[in-house]
Write an enzyme that holds these catalytic residues in place. Structure first.
Site, PDB file in Angstrom:
ATOM      1  N   PHE A 415      -5.436  -4.184  -2.469  1.00 24.74           N
ATOM      2  CA  PHE A 415      -6.434  -3.766  -3.468  1.00 24.74           C
ATOM      3  C   PHE A 415      -6.686  -4.841  -4.528  1.00 24.74           C
ATOM      4  O   PHE A 415      -6.862  -4.531  -5.717  1.00 24.74           O
ATOM      5  CB  PHE A 415      -6.014  -2.430  -4.137  1.00 24.74           C
ATOM      6  CG  PHE A 415      -5.245  -1.538  -3.213  1.00 24.74           C
ATOM      7  CD1 PHE A 415      -5.828  -1.101  -2.032  1.00 24.74           C
ATOM      8  CD2 PHE A 415      -3.933  -1.170  -3.475  1.00 24.74           C
ATOM      9  CE1 PHE A 415      -5.116  -0.313  -1.139  1.00 24.74           C
ATOM     10  CE2 PHE A 415      -3.216  -0.396  -2.585  1.00 24.74           C
ATOM     11  CZ  PHE A 415      -3.814   0.039  -1.424  1.00 24.74           C
ATOM     12  N   CYS A 416      -6.685  -6.099  -4.112  1.00 24.92           N
ATOM     13  CA  CYS A 416      -6.932  -7.221  -5.055  1.00 24.92           C
ATOM     14  C   CYS A 416      -5.882  -7.266  -6.146  1.00 24.92           C
ATOM     15  O   CYS A 416      -6.156  -7.762  -7.249  1.00 24.92           O
ATOM     16  CB  CYS A 416      -8.308  -7.136  -5.708  1.00 24.92           C
ATOM     17  SG  CYS A 416      -9.653  -7.462  -4.621  1.00 24.92           S
ATOM     18  N   ASN A 417      -4.696  -6.718  -5.900  1.00 24.26           N
ATOM     19  CA  ASN A 417      -3.637  -6.743  -6.908  1.00 24.26           C
ATOM     20  C   ASN A 417      -2.360  -7.265  -6.239  1.00 24.26           C
ATOM     21  O   ASN A 417      -1.429  -6.504  -5.963  1.00 24.26           O
ATOM     22  CB  ASN A 417      -3.413  -5.337  -7.488  1.00 24.26           C
ATOM     23  CG  ASN A 417      -2.509  -5.347  -8.702  1.00 24.26           C
ATOM     24  OD1 ASN A 417      -1.638  -6.201  -8.821  1.00 24.26           O
ATOM     25  ND2 ASN A 417      -2.709  -4.413  -9.607  1.00 24.26           N
TER      26      ASN A 417
END
Ligand code: PLP
Length: 481
Positions: A415-417
């Site tokens: 999740f782009c994290n």
């Protein structure tokens, strides 16, 4: 008609699949209501039927509210009606259509400030999304060799990317790690990092009010603590504001990036940066563009930046879409963000408990939740992995495919994290020092994450008990005898 859930992992039948059978739903809902008397089962259920009927009509179970909100039908019709009855022109002028667009733009700006209860020293700069807001800060923040950038490991990549602006100015970037199971930050560790501000430089601390990976809500109390230790504070509120109250009269960060479409569902392509005047005054834009200057000379090679927010809105803003922001905020205000918050909290807690209780035939857990198991200081985003009876993680592609077959929109991956994922999966730093050469999915498996990442569901204003129940039907289909 809801699609029925009959999937199993491997050849085994699903002994707990029937635990969430259609006949049990009414009983489960009654138990839920007894446990959560504060849950508003009328207003929001009526709105769901009246405003989001397309979900039922298309048999969609939407569980990606951290990815993007869903708009109410009345938001669309009010916006279309407004566009039909007005003639709007490019606002960079004084002609009648330009003035009309300019007025609506200023109304949208005032509505955002009012919605967040922003004191008089806040400005709002419209951007395409939260990322656009973060880039404005990164490229204009006065980083130099004495500056420090402090980030929590738990940050969206659009915040992580600030480190490249710091690097270009020889400023040092430091990360405060998350602790392994809770995915929270150790406060003593944070305070030690905050003590390291360089008095000779500009110091920027950036963290999310709510993690887009785990739902962890990092304390807003950190804002004042960091400011008094000499830091400018950026609080990424993109994942926080859709179901939590952000009161800028109480919390006074210097920079607040927001994706308005996550809060309102419509229009996409609109976000904003809420910024305090004192912080705005210290930003130095690396360029100018149409709309951002008052005077400029080609032969003289000089320009005068516009005042305040105008200096940061490059070119023509999305002047047909922006009036929908005021309409959308009014819609949320009619419901009440606290009502939305309570609903999301109750459903999240129910889901956390049900997921944690799900068992294979031999009593072993079916789900491993990443992050806190209660709704204390956490929002409606749940990251987890599905486990086989053997304890091995189910590949996220299997979960994704099966969810898609059933019309369920959830998310898989990191999740782009990446920071939160690295801590959630316990990947040691040494393994991460070498730059990845292989494609992302292979790289993640090479790091030892056999599942390929995590699964994420996130709840929002339109989510009903039935949605949560239907999701549990899906989750229980992974139970092995
Ligand atoms: C916490 C957080 N920050 C930043 C972003 C980036 O938002 P956008 O893609 O709208 O720029 C997201 C998007 O999911 C997010 O959840």
């Amino acid at each position: 008609m809801a699609r029925s859930v009959t999937l199993t992992v491997g050849a085994q039948p699903t002994p707990r699949g029937t635990a969430y059978g259609p006949a049990d739903e009414a009983r489960s809902f009654a138990t839920f209501l007894r446990r959560y008397p504060e849950f508003d089962a009328t207003l929001l259920d009526e709105l769901r039927a009246a405003e989001y009927g397309r979900l039922e009509a298309q048999d969609q179970l939407y569980l990606d509210y951290t990815g993007g909100g869903l708009f109410a039908e009345s938001q669309l019709s009010e916006h279309v009606a407004l566009l039909r009855r007005t003639v709007l022109g490019n606002p960079h002028s004084v002609n009648p259509t330009s003035a009309a667009a300019g007025e609506l733009l200023e109304r949208a700006r005032a509505a955002v400030l009012r919605y967040f209860n922003a004191p008089a020293d806040y400005r709002v700069i419209f951007t395409p999304n939260a990322t656009g807001a973060l880039k404005l800060v990164g490229e204009a923040y006065p980083f130099d060799a004495h500056s420090r950038l402090l980030l929590t490991s738990d940050n969206h990549n659009s915040v992580n990317g600030l480190r490249e602006f710091a690097r270009a100015a020889d400023a040092a970037t430091t990360y405060v790690p998350s602790t392994a199971r809770s995915l929270r930050v150790d406060e003593d560790d944070l305070k030690a990092h905050l003590r390291a501000a360089d008095e000779a430089g500009n110091n920027l601390f950036a963290y999310p009010a709510q993690s887009n990976f785990s739902g962890v809500q990092h304390p807003l109390e950190w804002i004042a603590t960091a400011q008094s230790a000499g830091w400018d504070v950026l609080v990424d509120c993109a994942a926080f504001v859709p179901s939590n109250r952000l009161d800028l009269g109480v919390w006074r960060p210097d920079f607040v990036p927001i994706s308005l479409y996550k809060l309102l569902g419509y229009p996409t392509g609109v976000g904003c940066l809420l910024v305090r005047e004192r912080a705005l005054a210290r930003l130095r834009r690396p360029w100018f563009a149409g709309g951002t200057i008052t005077t400029v000379s080609v032969q003289g090679d000089w320009h005068t930046p516009a005042e305040g927010e105008a200096a940061f809105e490059d070119g023509t803003v999305n002047y047909l879409a922006l009036p929908a922001v005021e309409l959308g905020l009014r819609y949320i205000e009619r419901i009440g963000i606290d009502t939305i918050h309570t609903r999301v909290r109750c459903l999240t807690r129910w889901l956390l408990d049900e997921l944690a209780a799900l068992r294979h035939g031999d009593g072993s857990p079916v789900v491993q939740i990443h992050g806190p198991r209660t709704t204390h200081r956490r929002g409606g985003t749940i990251a987890f992995n599905v486990l086989r009876r053997s304890g091995r993680l189910v590949d996220i592609r299997i979960v994704d495919e099966r969810a898609a077959e059933l019309g369920i929109s959830l998310r898989t991956g990191c999740f782009c994290n990446p920071g939160a994922a690295e801590h959630a999966f316990g990947i040691p730093r040494e393994k991460l020092l070498r730059r990845a050469e292989s494609p992302a999915a292979d790289h993640i498996r090479e790091l030892g994450v056999e599942s390929g990442g995590a699964v994420r569901v996130s709840l929002g204003l339109p989510t009903t008990f039935r949605d949560a129940y239907r999701f549990m039907q899906f989750a229980s289909s992974f139970c092995e005898a």
